[in-house]
Design an enzyme around this catalytic site. Structure first.
Site, PDB file in Angstrom:
ATOM      1  N   ARG A  57       0.830  -1.200   0.000  1.00  0.00           N
ATOM      2  CA  ARG A  57       0.000   0.000   0.000  1.00  0.00           C
ATOM      3  C   ARG A  57       0.872   1.261   0.000  1.00  0.00           C
ATOM      4  NH1 ARG A  57      -2.025   1.136   4.196  1.00  0.00           N
ATOM      5  NH2 ARG A  57      -0.932  -0.316   5.565  1.00  0.00           N
ATOM      6  N   LYS A 199      -8.034  -3.008   1.256  1.00  0.00           N
ATOM      7  CA  LYS A 199      -7.938  -2.203   2.466  1.00  0.00           C
ATOM      8  C   LYS A 199      -8.731  -0.913   2.351  1.00  0.00           C
ATOM      9  CE  LYS A 199      -5.547  -4.955   5.037  1.00  0.00           C
ATOM     10  NZ  LYS A 199      -6.255  -5.672   6.124  1.00  0.00           N
ATOM     11  N   HIS A 218      -9.846  -5.695  12.777  1.00  0.00           N
ATOM     12  CA  HIS A 218      -8.750  -6.248  11.989  1.00  0.00           C
ATOM     13  C   HIS A 218      -8.261  -7.500  12.721  1.00  0.00           C
ATOM     14  CE1 HIS A 218      -4.564  -5.656   9.984  1.00  0.00           C
ATOM     15  NE2 HIS A 218      -5.360  -6.368   9.232  1.00  0.00           N
ATOM     16  N   SER A 236       1.519  -7.988  11.933  1.00  0.00           N
ATOM     17  CA  SER A 236       2.315  -8.893  11.102  1.00  0.00           C
ATOM     18  C   SER A 236       3.409  -9.572  11.916  1.00  0.00           C
ATOM     19  CB  SER A 236       2.935  -8.105   9.945  1.00  0.00           C
ATOM     20  OG  SER A 236       3.698  -8.939   9.113  1.00  0.00           O
ATOM     21  N   LYS A 240      -0.951 -14.643  13.758  1.00  0.00           N
ATOM     22  CA  LYS A 240      -2.417 -14.564  13.666  1.00  0.00           C
ATOM     23  C   LYS A 240      -2.986 -15.609  12.706  1.00  0.00           C
ATOM     24  CE  LYS A 240      -3.952 -10.750  11.751  1.00  0.00           C
ATOM     25  NZ  LYS A 240      -4.704 -10.858  10.497  1.00  0.00           N
ATOM     26  N   THR A 241      -2.402 -15.686  11.511  1.00  0.00           N
ATOM     27  CA  THR A 241      -2.910 -16.637  10.517  1.00  0.00           C
ATOM     28  C   THR A 241      -2.667 -18.077  10.954  1.00  0.00           C
ATOM     29  OG1 THR A 241      -2.565 -15.058   8.722  1.00  0.00           O
ATOM     30  CG2 THR A 241      -2.747 -17.366   8.110  1.00  0.00           C
ATOM     31  N   ASP A 255      -8.821 -12.144   8.299  1.00  0.00           N
ATOM     32  CA  ASP A 255      -8.267 -10.795   8.372  1.00  0.00           C
ATOM     33  C   ASP A 255      -9.231  -9.688   8.805  1.00  0.00           C
ATOM     34  OD1 ASP A 255      -5.962  -9.116   8.011  1.00  0.00           O
ATOM     35  OD2 ASP A 255      -6.857  -8.356   6.176  1.00  0.00           O
ATOM     36  N   ARG A 319       2.439 -12.298  -2.186  1.00  0.00           N
ATOM     37  CA  ARG A 319       1.128 -12.681  -1.655  1.00  0.00           C
ATOM     38  C   ARG A 319       0.353 -13.545  -2.642  1.00  0.00           C
ATOM     39  NH1 ARG A 319      -1.061 -10.181   2.929  1.00  0.00           N
ATOM     40  NH2 ARG A 319       0.270  -8.581   3.812  1.00  0.00           N
TER      41      ARG A 319
END
Length: 527
Positions: A57, A199, A218, A236, A240-241, A255, A319
């Site tokens: 981004r 986003k 989030h 990050s 989390k994932t 997410d 990604r």
């Protein structure tokens, strides 16, 4: 035949459109990506796109159209930068001119699986792969729902144009990502990165939902066989994932979620996962989701199309996007009831935070507002030693409103639904060794099965965090007290106070927030 015709786009300011591909099939997108040369393809037929110089981004190029503060709720500053209506109008004309006299892809989607909270979004783009990305990431309406689809918000993705007048417009660069919350229009120019679309809509949900007393988040979410929902917040590198992917629990989403009167619901219909260093052994669910229909970004292949996931020569931010259906163990409704547990994940690189702590409601709001983790050497260019990072609500870059708005909503929902909240440290101990995934899983399992509530707790000084003295699945219970991993207790005390001072310094920005609750009372205290 497309339900939307070229003449239908004239009312949106798009003139002379030669053809419209409305919610095209994956077969159509695959054909167009090949024929137009937009993508290469891996050895198994997965599309691969190179997004140019923008592989992430562009936050310094994000703007909101300024309106009188009495008519909106935007917290203006470095994250939410204002532009005037006149500049917006000129950028809008630039975007419409770029998209006119072209073949266009028109993709109509829902954001939000909750029928009571979702929004209808329309995307205009001239690139097949961007239509592919949108169809992967959002929720596709049925043919019947498309018949009378009237968008609540429209994104004009004019990525192939730039703002040549950016200096006159007092913008940061030729790139622009602009939101007009009154006219319900988004503009993208000068950047091909697909994440701007994802986003951008998340940002808008963070604006819309609090106005309805609903909480945007989030976080990832999963659900157990008994219907118990757990939320995982984390920046990050915190896990989390990985930790929300559980063979015994179905994935609601990885997410972005909302929390309304009915419970938790996914904003998206897909996943957008990092693939740097990906392997089938480390992340089998993601690895197996990379197949035709998925879309890889900025990865490097050999002459046979075999992807080298370790190759970061283009970017560390490689990604893949794919429909959530590509994950076998997912919750088909993309929703669940009110959460039973909430877990904040932090990678503490200083060896201070316990592996798991149980939080009061006030502490939950404090650590939610703090959004703490640490970046360690090698994670970003120029970082040679651990650096503390604070991102309010674990997603400050996407919050149009003041962070305390979201914290207040969280506190109200914790109270109303009796939710347990925990802080889990996936980082380092006093020896500089990372918590093993086995021990972290044991902490998570203790939370999910409730056994953590049946043990005695002790208190970490200064931070006043309550941590268990023992826990099922932890072979050596001494690791639950971070102090035990330090040989030099004097150094421990100094590091403890140094980290506490960083929390206190960061939280000082909330001193004049105007909130009726002083959140700082739940944070660390230095005598």
């Amino acid at each position: 035949m497309s339900k939307v015709q070229p003449k239908d786009l004239e009312k949106f300011g798009l003139k002379g459109v030669k053809a419209v591909f409305h919610n095209p099939s994956y077969e159509q997108l695959d054909k167009d990506e090949r024929e137009k040369g937009e993508c290469t393809f891996s050895d198994n037929g997965t599309a691969i796109v190179d997004t140019g110089k923008f592989t992430g981004r562009s936050p310094k190029d994000k703007y909101f159209v300024y309106q009188d503060p009495s008519r909106n709720h935007i917290a203006w500053g470095d994250i939410n930068q204002p532009i005037c209506n006149l500049v917006f109008d000129e950028l809008f004309e630039t975007a419409k001119e770029q998209l006119s006299n072209k073949e266009l892809y028109v993709v109509d989607v829902y954001v939000g699986s909750s029928k009571n909270s979702r929004r209808k979004i329309r995307f205009f783009t001239e690139l097949a792969w961007q239509a592919h990305f949108v169809e992967n990431m959002f929720i596709l309406p049925s043919d019947e729902e498309l018949e009378n689809f009237e968008p609540d918000f429209i994104v004009y993705n004019a990525c192939e144009t730039v703002d040549k007048e950016y200096k006159k417009h007092a913008l940061n660069s030729e790139v622009f990502v602009v939101f007009n919350v009154e006219d319900n229009i988004g503009l993208i120019g000068g950047t091909y990165y697909g994440g701007e679309m994802k986003k951008g809509i998340f940002t808008m949900m963070n604006y819309w939902l609090p106005l309805e007393n609903k909480l945007p988040m989030h976080c990832s979410a999963n659900i157990g066989k008994e219907g118990d929902v757990c939320l995982f917040f984390g920046l990050s590198g915190t896990g989390k994932t990985t930790l929300s992917t559980d063979p015994n629990r179905a994935l609601i989403g990885d997410d972005e979620h909302g929390w309304d009167d009915d419970g938790v619901f996914n904003f998206e219909g897909g996943c957008y996962a990092k693939v740097i260093d990906l392997s089938q052994e480390s992340e089998p669910e993601i690895f197996n989701a990379i197949r035709p229909g998925a879309l890889l970004e900025n990865v490097i292949t050999d002459e046979n199309g075999v992807v080298d996931y370790k190759d970061n020569s283009k970017t560390e931010n490689t990604r893949v996007s794919y429909p959530i259906e590509f994950i076998e163990n997912h919750e088909p409704s993309l929703s669940g009831g009110h959460p039973k547990n909430i877990i904040f994940l932090s990678y503490d690189a200083f060896g201070i935070l316990p592996p798991v702590s149980k939080l009061t409601k006030e502490q939950a709001m404090y650590y939610f507002l703090s959004g703490y983790t640490a970046k360690v050497a090698g994670t970003e260019r120029g970082i040679t030693k651990p650096v503390t990072t604070f991102s309010a609500c674990f997603g400050e870059a996407f919050l149009p409103m003041h962070p305390t708005v979201y914290a207040k909503l969280l506190g109200e929902k914790i109270d109303k639904h009796g939710v347990n909240v925990y802080l889990v440290n996936t980082g380092l101990n006093g020896q500089g060794k990372r918590m093993s995934i086995k021990d972290t899983r044991a902490c998570i399992n203790g939370i999910l099965n409730g056994s953590i509530n049946d043990v005695e707790f002790d208190t970490l000084e200064v931070f006043n965090l309550q941590y268990p003295k023992s826990l099922d699945g932890i072979k050596d219970n001494s690791i639950l007290n971070p102090k035990n991993s330090w040989d030099d207790l004097e150094k421990f005390e100094k590091t403890l106070k140094d980290l506490a001072s960083k929390f206190i310094e960061n939280f000082s920005r909330y001193n004049d927030s105007g909130s009726e609750f002083d959140y700082s009372v739940a944070g660390p205290k230095l005598s």
